[in-house]
Design an enzyme around this catalytic site. Structure first.
Site, mmCIF file in Angstrom:
data_model
loop_
_atom_site.group_PDB
_atom_site.id
_atom_site.type_symbol
_atom_site.label_atom_id
_atom_site.label_comp_id
_atom_site.label_asym_id
_atom_site.label_seq_id
_atom_site.Cartn_x
_atom_site.Cartn_y
_atom_site.Cartn_z
ATOM 1 N N CYS A 175 116.842 47.916 105.668
ATOM 2 C CA CYS A 175 116.665 47.500 104.285
ATOM 3 C C CYS A 175 115.597 48.403 103.669
ATOM 4 C CB CYS A 175 116.223 46.039 104.230
ATOM 5 S SG CYS A 175 115.820 45.463 102.562
ATOM 6 N N CYS A 210 112.258 46.202 102.855
ATOM 7 C CA CYS A 210 111.368 45.606 103.859
ATOM 8 C C CYS A 210 111.452 46.245 105.245
ATOM 9 C CB CYS A 210 111.649 44.110 103.988
ATOM 10 S SG CYS A 210 113.206 43.712 104.818
ATOM 11 N N CYS A 242 119.697 40.853 102.230
ATOM 12 C CA CYS A 242 118.851 40.974 103.419
ATOM 13 C C CYS A 242 118.249 39.605 103.712
ATOM 14 C CB CYS A 242 117.749 42.002 103.162
ATOM 15 S SG CYS A 242 116.526 42.118 104.485
ATOM 16 N N CYS A 281 114.102 39.698 103.347
ATOM 17 C CA CYS A 281 113.369 39.773 102.071
ATOM 18 C C CYS A 281 114.193 39.337 100.870
ATOM 19 C CB CYS A 281 112.820 41.175 101.852
ATOM 20 S SG CYS A 281 114.079 42.425 101.501
ATOM 21 N N CYS A 297 130.483 46.490 101.580
ATOM 22 C CA CYS A 297 130.336 47.548 100.583
ATOM 23 C C CYS A 297 128.878 47.509 100.123
ATOM 24 C CB CYS A 297 131.306 47.266 99.441
ATOM 25 S SG CYS A 297 131.329 48.524 98.180
#
Length: 151
Positions: free
Chosen positions: A56, A59, A105, A108, A130
């Protein structure tokens, strides 16, 4: 995609809007925190075949591996599964007159993209995650097989 829209635990990383704005570029903020979308075929990882793990961008949580990435030719990086159960969470998304499943995510609560099923890509899960390139950071695998932190 079981559990789409169900109560998920609170994210471990919680920051104020001002903190996110200071840490992210305007494009990253728009996509990650406002559920925006980058233009198709413009993202850094659309055609990337580098081995490694995708984190991510907000984070650093590990989300996807390169061996689950495939060429869908849809304009965004596509994966057939997340790295592990619980790394992403799902939200039923009815914006823009569409019925989709948003992928965020779990660590976060940043917007990553959407997941689609039954499109006939022939992947093991028959799913296409996607994902916006701007939501990800690729950590390439070193020659010794470990992930390189210096990327």
């Amino acid at each position: 995609m079981a559990g789409a829209g169900t109560g998920a635990p609170e994210p471990a990383v919680r920051k104020s809007d001002d903190e996110w704005r200071q840490e992210l570029t305007p494009e990253e903020y728009h996509v990650l925190r406002q559920a925006g979308t980058e233009r198709p075929y413009t993202g850094e990882y659309v055609d990337t075949h580098t081995e490694g793990v995708y984190q991510c961008r907000a984070c650093g949580a590990e989300l996807f591996r390169s061996n689950e990435k495939f060429d869908s030719h849809c304009g965004w990086p596509s994966f057939w599964a997340p790295l592990a159960d619980g790394t992403v969470r799902y939200i039923h998304d009815r914006t823009l007159g569409m019925d989709r499943v948003e992928v965020r995510c779990s660590n976060c609560d940043s917007h990553l993209g959407h997941v689609f099923a039954g499109e006939g890509y022939g992947t093991p899960t028959d799913q296409r995650y996607c994902i916006n390139s701007v939501s990800l950071k690729l950590v390439p695998r070193d020659a010794d097989g470990s992930e390189s932190a210096g990327s």
